[in-house]
Motif scaffolding. Structure first.
Motif, PDB file in Angstrom:
ATOM      1  N   ARG A  34       0.834  -1.204   0.000  1.00 55.70           N
ATOM      2  CA  ARG A  34       0.000   0.000   0.000  1.00 55.70           C
ATOM      3  C   ARG A  34       0.866   1.250   0.000  1.00 55.70           C
ATOM      4  O   ARG A  34       0.545   2.244  -0.650  1.00 55.70           O
ATOM      5  CB  ARG A  34      -0.955  -0.024   1.198  1.00 55.70           C
ATOM      6  N   ARG A  35       1.986   1.212   0.719  1.00 54.54           N
ATOM      7  CA  ARG A  35       2.902   2.363   0.696  1.00 54.54           C
ATOM      8  C   ARG A  35       3.475   2.552  -0.714  1.00 54.54           C
ATOM      9  O   ARG A  35       3.602   3.684  -1.187  1.00 54.54           O
ATOM     10  CB  ARG A  35       4.018   2.171   1.720  1.00 54.54           C
ATOM     11  N   LEU A  36       3.825   1.451  -1.379  1.00 52.53           N
ATOM     12  CA  LEU A  36       4.335   1.540  -2.752  1.00 52.53           C
ATOM     13  C   LEU A  36       3.282   2.126  -3.688  1.00 52.53           C
ATOM     14  O   LEU A  36       3.591   2.967  -4.536  1.00 52.53           O
ATOM     15  CB  LEU A  36       4.744   0.159  -3.272  1.00 52.53           C
ATOM     16  N   VAL A  37       2.047   1.673  -3.543  1.00 51.35           N
ATOM     17  CA  VAL A  37       0.963   2.182  -4.385  1.00 51.35           C
ATOM     18  C   VAL A  37       0.823   3.690  -4.209  1.00 51.35           C
ATOM     19  O   VAL A  37       0.751   4.442  -5.189  1.00 51.35           O
ATOM     20  CB  VAL A  37      -0.369   1.462  -4.061  1.00 51.35           C
ATOM     21  N   LEU A  38       0.796   4.150  -2.973  1.00 51.74           N
ATOM     22  CA  LEU A  38       0.655   5.589  -2.724  1.00 51.74           C
ATOM     23  C   LEU A  38       1.818   6.376  -3.322  1.00 51.74           C
ATOM     24  O   LEU A  38       1.621   7.428  -3.934  1.00 51.74           O
ATOM     25  CB  LEU A  38       0.550   5.860  -1.219  1.00 51.74           C
ATOM     26  N   ARG A  39       3.029   5.863  -3.161  1.00 52.83           N
ATOM     27  CA  ARG A  39       4.200   6.561  -3.710  1.00 52.83           C
ATOM     28  C   ARG A  39       4.179   6.584  -5.234  1.00 52.83           C
ATOM     29  O   ARG A  39       4.522   7.594  -5.853  1.00 52.83           O
ATOM     30  CB  ARG A  39       5.486   5.930  -3.189  1.00 52.83           C
ATOM     31  N   CYS A  40       3.788   5.472  -5.852  1.00 53.85           N
ATOM     32  CA  CYS A  40       3.702   5.420  -7.318  1.00 53.85           C
ATOM     33  C   CYS A  40       2.668   6.407  -7.841  1.00 53.85           C
ATOM     34  O   CYS A  40       2.903   7.098  -8.829  1.00 53.85           O
ATOM     35  CB  CYS A  40       3.352   4.013  -7.794  1.00 53.85           C
ATOM     36  N   LEU A  41       1.530   6.473  -7.178  1.00 51.59           N
ATOM     37  CA  LEU A  41       0.485   7.395  -7.615  1.00 51.59           C
ATOM     38  C   LEU A  41       0.891   8.842  -7.396  1.00 51.59           C
ATOM     39  O   LEU A  41       0.511   9.720  -8.168  1.00 51.59           O
ATOM     40  CB  LEU A  41      -0.828   7.091  -6.887  1.00 51.59           C
ATOM     41  N   ALA A  42       1.663   9.112  -6.364  1.00 45.67           N
ATOM     42  CA  ALA A  42       2.121  10.475  -6.097  1.00 45.67           C
ATOM     43  C   ALA A  42       3.080  10.957  -7.180  1.00 45.67           C
ATOM     44  O   ALA A  42       3.144  12.154  -7.457  1.00 45.67           O
ATOM     45  CB  ALA A  42       2.790  10.548  -4.734  1.00 45.67           C
ATOM     46  N   GLU A  43       3.806  10.029  -7.800  1.00 43.82           N
ATOM     47  CA  GLU A  43       4.765  10.388  -8.851  1.00 43.82           C
ATOM     48  C   GLU A  43       4.098  10.673 -10.181  1.00 43.82           C
ATOM     49  O   GLU A  43       4.730  11.206 -11.089  1.00 43.82           O
ATOM     50  CB  GLU A  43       5.785   9.262  -9.035  1.00 43.82           C
ATOM     51  N   SER A  44       2.829  10.333 -10.332  1.00 45.58           N
ATOM     52  CA  SER A  44       2.135  10.480 -11.603  1.00 45.58           C
ATOM     53  C   SER A  44       1.069  11.571 -11.519  1.00 45.58           C
ATOM     54  O   SER A  44       0.312  11.640 -10.553  1.00 45.58           O
ATOM     55  CB  SER A  44       1.482   9.151 -11.987  1.00 45.58           C
ATOM     56  N   ASP A  45       1.008  12.383 -12.558  1.00 45.86           N
ATOM     57  CA  ASP A  45      -0.006  13.442 -12.617  1.00 45.86           C
ATOM     58  C   ASP A  45      -1.328  12.933 -13.188  1.00 45.86           C
ATOM     59  O   ASP A  45      -2.349  13.596 -13.069  1.00 45.86           O
ATOM     60  CB  ASP A  45       0.490  14.614 -13.468  1.00 45.86           C
ATOM     61  N   THR A  46      -1.283  11.773 -13.830  1.00 51.85           N
ATOM     62  CA  THR A  46      -2.470  11.190 -14.439  1.00 51.85           C
ATOM     63  C   THR A  46      -2.768   9.849 -13.777  1.00 51.85           C
ATOM     64  O   THR A  46      -1.896   9.260 -13.148  1.00 51.85           O
ATOM     65  CB  THR A  46      -2.253  10.973 -15.951  1.00 51.85           C
ATOM     66  N   PRO A  47      -3.989   9.362 -13.925  1.00 55.94           N
ATOM     67  CA  PRO A  47      -4.299   8.039 -13.374  1.00 55.94           C
ATOM     68  C   PRO A  47      -3.373   6.968 -13.956  1.00 55.94           C
ATOM     69  O   PRO A  47      -2.960   7.037 -15.113  1.00 55.94           O
ATOM     70  CB  PRO A  47      -5.748   7.798 -13.805  1.00 55.94           C
ATOM     71  N   VAL A  48      -3.049   5.993 -13.135  1.00 58.50           N
ATOM     72  CA  VAL A  48      -2.142   4.917 -13.516  1.00 58.50           C
ATOM     73  C   VAL A  48      -2.962   3.648 -13.713  1.00 58.50           C
ATOM     74  O   VAL A  48      -3.816   3.330 -12.877  1.00 58.50           O
ATOM     75  CB  VAL A  48      -1.077   4.700 -12.415  1.00 58.50           C
ATOM     76  N   SER A  49      -2.708   2.937 -14.801  1.00 56.09           N
ATOM     77  CA  SER A  49      -3.435   1.690 -15.021  1.00 56.09           C
ATOM     78  C   SER A  49      -3.015   0.670 -13.966  1.00 56.09           C
ATOM     79  O   SER A  49      -1.895   0.715 -13.450  1.00 56.09           O
ATOM     80  CB  SER A  49      -3.178   1.146 -16.426  1.00 56.09           C
TER      81      SER A  49
END
Length: 128
Positions: A34-49
């Protein structure tokens, strides 16, 4: 001998709202995925598949320092499938329930939700 208490309101337990919120936050951040998911999403300005999110989690978890046995072939495919299933059935629903992520089932994409930045802020303070 017990003292007589004239105010019955003083016998009620103190509010545990803040403690419950802290407990829920730590529960969400307890999982490495869950921490990885949050960090990955924070790095992206658009939704991630979900597929891209799965690939990022697998590549982060399977770094050479982790001693992973699965480095090629069917083992990677099986590992990727297990990670995708855990994201889909466990981690993303838990984060979505807390409004930390928004899951668009139609587009099969995930983005940070309303409470996502707050969790990331708490995560960064924990990391320090």
């Amino acid at each position: 001998m017990l003292p007589v208490i004239s105010d019955p309101e003083s016998l009620t337990a103190p509010s545990t709202g803040a403690a419950d919120e802290t407990s829920a936050t730590f529960d969400l951040l307890a999982s490495y995925r869950r921490r990885l998911v949050l960090r990955c999403l924070a790095e992206s300005d658009t939704p991630v598949s979900v597929d891209d999110l799965t690939d990022r989690v697998v590549s982060t978890e399977d770094n050479p320092e982790s001693g992973s046995v699965a480095s090629v072939g069917d083992a990677v495919v099986g590992r990727r499938r297990r990670v995708r299933l855990s994201l889909h059935h466990v981690h993303l629903p838990k984060l979505a329930e807390a409004d930390a992520v928004d899951v668009d089932s139609g587009a099969n994409a995930v983005s940070l939700g309303e409470n996502g930045p707050t969790l990331l802020d708490r995560l960064s303070r924990i990391d320090e």
